[in-house]
Motif scaffolding. Structure first.
Motif, PDB file in Angstrom:
ATOM      1  N   LYS A  65       0.804  -1.218   0.000  1.00  0.00           N
ATOM      2  CA  LYS A  65       0.000   0.000   0.000  1.00  0.00           C
ATOM      3  C   LYS A  65       0.841   1.273   0.000  1.00  0.00           C
ATOM      4  N   GLN A  66       2.149   1.129   0.124  1.00  0.00           N
ATOM      5  CA  GLN A  66       3.035   2.291   0.058  1.00  0.00           C
ATOM      6  C   GLN A  66       3.530   2.557  -1.364  1.00  0.00           C
ATOM      7  N   ARG A  67       3.078   1.751  -2.322  1.00  0.00           N
ATOM      8  CA  ARG A  67       3.543   1.894  -3.711  1.00  0.00           C
ATOM      9  C   ARG A  67       3.167   3.265  -4.279  1.00  0.00           C
ATOM     10  N   LYS A  68       3.953   3.678  -5.252  1.00  0.00           N
ATOM     11  CA  LYS A  68       3.744   4.994  -5.866  1.00  0.00           C
ATOM     12  C   LYS A  68       3.193   4.864  -7.289  1.00  0.00           C
ATOM     13  N   LYS A  69       2.657   3.682  -7.626  1.00  0.00           N
ATOM     14  CA  LYS A  69       1.974   3.477  -8.893  1.00  0.00           C
ATOM     15  C   LYS A  69       0.513   3.161  -8.590  1.00  0.00           C
ATOM     16  N   LEU A  70      -0.385   3.846  -9.286  1.00  0.00           N
ATOM     17  CA  LEU A  70      -1.819   3.688  -9.066  1.00  0.00           C
ATOM     18  C   LEU A  70      -2.514   3.342 -10.377  1.00  0.00           C
ATOM     19  N   GLY A  71      -3.597   2.581 -10.278  1.00  0.00           N
ATOM     20  CA  GLY A  71      -4.401   2.281 -11.446  1.00  0.00           C
ATOM     21  C   GLY A  71      -5.508   3.310 -11.612  1.00  0.00           C
ATOM     22  N   MET A  72      -6.097   3.389 -12.803  1.00  0.00           N
ATOM     23  CA  MET A  72      -7.247   4.266 -13.022  1.00  0.00           C
ATOM     24  C   MET A  72      -8.305   4.008 -11.953  1.00  0.00           C
ATOM     25  N   GLY A  73      -8.819   5.076 -11.351  1.00  0.00           N
ATOM     26  CA  GLY A  73      -9.875   4.940 -10.351  1.00  0.00           C
ATOM     27  C   GLY A  73      -9.395   4.619  -8.951  1.00  0.00           C
ATOM     28  N   GLU A  74      -8.120   4.356  -8.771  1.00  0.00           N
ATOM     29  CA  GLU A  74      -7.612   4.015  -7.430  1.00  0.00           C
ATOM     30  C   GLU A  74      -7.628   5.221  -6.503  1.00  0.00           C
ATOM     31  N   LYS A  75      -7.777   4.936  -5.213  1.00  0.00           N
ATOM     32  CA  LYS A  75      -7.732   5.969  -4.180  1.00  0.00           C
ATOM     33  C   LYS A  75      -6.507   5.747  -3.296  1.00  0.00           C
ATOM     34  N   THR A 115      -7.678  12.458   0.665  1.00  0.00           N
ATOM     35  CA  THR A 115      -7.765  11.303  -0.248  1.00  0.00           C
ATOM     36  C   THR A 115      -7.653  11.774  -1.694  1.00  0.00           C
ATOM     37  N   LEU A 116      -6.709  11.192  -2.401  1.00  0.00           N
ATOM     38  CA  LEU A 116      -6.501  11.486  -3.820  1.00  0.00           C
ATOM     39  C   LEU A 116      -7.074  10.340  -4.642  1.00  0.00           C
ATOM     40  N   THR A 117      -7.824  10.660  -5.709  1.00  0.00           N
ATOM     41  CA  THR A 117      -8.437   9.641  -6.558  1.00  0.00           C
ATOM     42  C   THR A 117      -7.941   9.786  -7.990  1.00  0.00           C
ATOM     43  N   ALA A 118      -7.416   8.683  -8.527  1.00  0.00           N
ATOM     44  CA  ALA A 118      -6.985   8.687  -9.927  1.00  0.00           C
ATOM     45  C   ALA A 118      -8.227   8.681 -10.821  1.00  0.00           C
ATOM     46  N   SER A 119      -8.190   9.464 -11.879  1.00  0.00           N
ATOM     47  CA  SER A 119      -9.344   9.606 -12.765  1.00  0.00           C
ATOM     48  C   SER A 119      -9.681   8.292 -13.477  1.00  0.00           C
ATOM     49  N   LYS A 120     -10.980   8.088 -13.713  1.00  0.00           N
ATOM     50  CA  LYS A 120     -11.450   6.932 -14.479  1.00  0.00           C
ATOM     51  C   LYS A 120     -11.578   7.247 -15.969  1.00  0.00           C
ATOM     52  N   ARG A 121     -11.232   8.472 -16.354  1.00  0.00           N
ATOM     53  CA  ARG A 121     -11.498   8.894 -17.728  1.00  0.00           C
ATOM     54  C   ARG A 121     -10.244   9.404 -18.437  1.00  0.00           C
ATOM     55  N   ILE A 122      -9.086   8.867 -18.072  1.00  0.00           N
ATOM     56  CA  ILE A 122      -7.848   9.299 -18.720  1.00  0.00           C
ATOM     57  C   ILE A 122      -7.557   8.421 -19.935  1.00  0.00           C
ATOM     58  N   ILE A 146       0.246   7.205 -12.672  1.00  0.00           N
ATOM     59  CA  ILE A 146      -1.079   6.642 -12.897  1.00  0.00           C
ATOM     60  C   ILE A 146      -1.010   5.750 -14.137  1.00  0.00           C
ATOM     61  N   LEU A 147      -1.403   4.477 -13.983  1.00  0.00           N
ATOM     62  CA  LEU A 147      -1.329   3.516 -15.081  1.00  0.00           C
ATOM     63  C   LEU A 147      -2.721   3.204 -15.628  1.00  0.00           C
ATOM     64  N   VAL A 148      -2.762   2.841 -16.902  1.00  0.00           N
ATOM     65  CA  VAL A 148      -4.013   2.449 -17.560  1.00  0.00           C
ATOM     66  C   VAL A 148      -3.898   0.988 -17.987  1.00  0.00           C
ATOM     67  N   PRO A 149      -5.021   0.290 -18.189  1.00  0.00           N
ATOM     68  CA  PRO A 149      -4.955  -1.091 -18.671  1.00  0.00           C
ATOM     69  C   PRO A 149      -4.274  -1.158 -20.037  1.00  0.00           C
ATOM     70  N   THR A 182      -0.651  -5.840 -13.399  1.00  0.00           N
ATOM     71  CA  THR A 182      -1.187  -6.267 -12.103  1.00  0.00           C
ATOM     72  C   THR A 182      -0.468  -5.615 -10.928  1.00  0.00           C
ATOM     73  N   GLU A 183       0.474  -4.730 -11.191  1.00  0.00           N
ATOM     74  CA  GLU A 183       1.177  -4.055 -10.100  1.00  0.00           C
ATOM     75  C   GLU A 183       0.321  -2.958  -9.474  1.00  0.00           C
ATOM     76  N   VAL A 184      -0.856  -2.702 -10.072  1.00  0.00           N
ATOM     77  CA  VAL A 184      -1.807  -1.748  -9.516  1.00  0.00           C
ATOM     78  C   VAL A 184      -3.173  -2.412  -9.433  1.00  0.00           C
ATOM     79  N   SER A 185      -4.171  -1.671  -8.939  1.00  0.00           N
ATOM     80  CA  SER A 185      -5.532  -2.190  -8.860  1.00  0.00           C
ATOM     81  C   SER A 185      -6.421  -1.476  -9.881  1.00  0.00           C
TER      82      SER A 185
END
Length: 335
Positions: A65-75, A115-122, A146-149, A182-185
């Protein structure tokens, strides 16, 4: 003379002693500023964490949970720790880089935790920086990617629970798809499958019903097409691969016949449906779902027997059903 020397020595001692106190005070202040830090903790663990648990591996939730990579929509929860924080009520948080990639969920002014939320529309991956400023003008910044599928990978197909019908041939399987990386959610986003059309391979021109020719290839409707798909914690979801036709239809058709659907998989920020294309965000992958119906030779008690075999392939995985043995093969090798 001795008294004068002692007096000067005392003055020098006091001078150096005073300088030491001043120096120590400056160092302490510097240490305090360095101690001011933004700590981060994602709300969900990455897919790798849950996949590791499924495989019996040792995984550490805190580290993940300390990772600095986030998936779209992650909080991710950001907490200002250390000192000097100054007047807490005047703390100011701001996205200073990648403003379109992420935003704050609620009011942030005067908050030590936000709380920071990664956008679902990038449309593509990118970097985000968040800066907090204290009432004393001290700034601290934290950065995320911020990573995308990027693709879908398929597991070995398994038996589907579709109902049977004595008059209908059903060739079906459930395929577990994993959204990479898979390194993000990606649990907080959805995917959708769109129909890109039907193409006949054999014969080159589709059979003509007006000439009483039976066309086995049907348009891509149903089977999950245009449905918004939810994603599990391990970045997976189930795609059902299926083909169904009446026995008499198969036996009455001129074989072989082979065709495929073009399937466009996209990130979707809506509730799905054929008319919801405005909610499609970005294309993840285009794949073919290929079908083949042909006569095959089987070894019978009285020698070789010619009977129909139906095969379906998608994501590099293939299944088949033969009308001689009435058996499904979930690891069919496409030829």
């Amino acid at each position: 003379m001795s008294s004068l020397f002692q007096s000067r020595a005392v003055c020098l001692l006091c001078l150096f002693s005073g300088f030491g106190v001043f120096a120590q005070a400056v160092e302490d202040n510097s240490d305090d500023v360095q101690a001011l830090e933004i700590k981060s903790e994602t709300v969900l663990c990455s897919a790798d964490f849950y996949i590791g648990k499924e495989q019996g591996k040792e995984v550490d939730e805190k580290t993940d949970k300390q990772r600095k990579k986030l998936g779209m929509g992650e909080k991710v929860v950001l907490t200002l720790t250390g000192k000097p924080k100054g007047d807490i009520s005047q703390l100011q948080w701001k996205v200073t880089k990648g403003e379109t990639l992420a935003s704050f969920s609620d009011k942030t002014e005067g908050k030590e935790k936000v709380t920071l939320t990664a956008s679902k529309r990038i449309q593509e991956k990118g970097e985000v920086e968040v800066t907090v400023t204290t009432s004393e003008g001290v700034k601290k910044t934290i950065a995320f990617e911020i990573l995308v599928p990027t693709k879908l990978t398929a597991a070995v197909p398994v038996k589907s629970d579709l109902p049977s019908d004595p008059n209908v041939i059903i060739v079906a399987a459930d395929v577990k798809l994993t959204v990479e990386p898979t390194e993000v959610s990606f649990k907080n986003i959805k995917l959708i499958e769109r129909d890109g059309g039907l193409t006949y391979v054999t014969p080159a021109s589709p059979p003509d019903p007006q000439k009483h020719e039976i066309e086995l290839g049907m348009p891509h409707t149903g089977h999950g097409c245009d449905d918004a798909r939810s994603i599990e914690q391990n970045n997976s979801f189930i795609d059902r691969v299926a083909y169904a036709a009446y026995y008499n239809t198969i036996w009455g058709a001129k074989l072989p016949q082979e065709w495929f659907w073009t399937c466009d998989w996209k990130v979707h920020d809506g509730n799905g449906g054929k008319e919801s294309t405005d909610d499609d965000i970005l294309q993840v992958e285009t794949v073919e779902q290929r079908f083949k119906v042909e006569y095959m030779k089987f070894e019978g008690m009285d020698g070789e027997v010619k009977e129909v075999q139906i095969a379906v392939r998608k994501f590099g995985r293939a299944i088949s059903y033969d009308l001689y043995n009435h058996q499904m093969n979930y690891e069919y090798v496409w030829k």
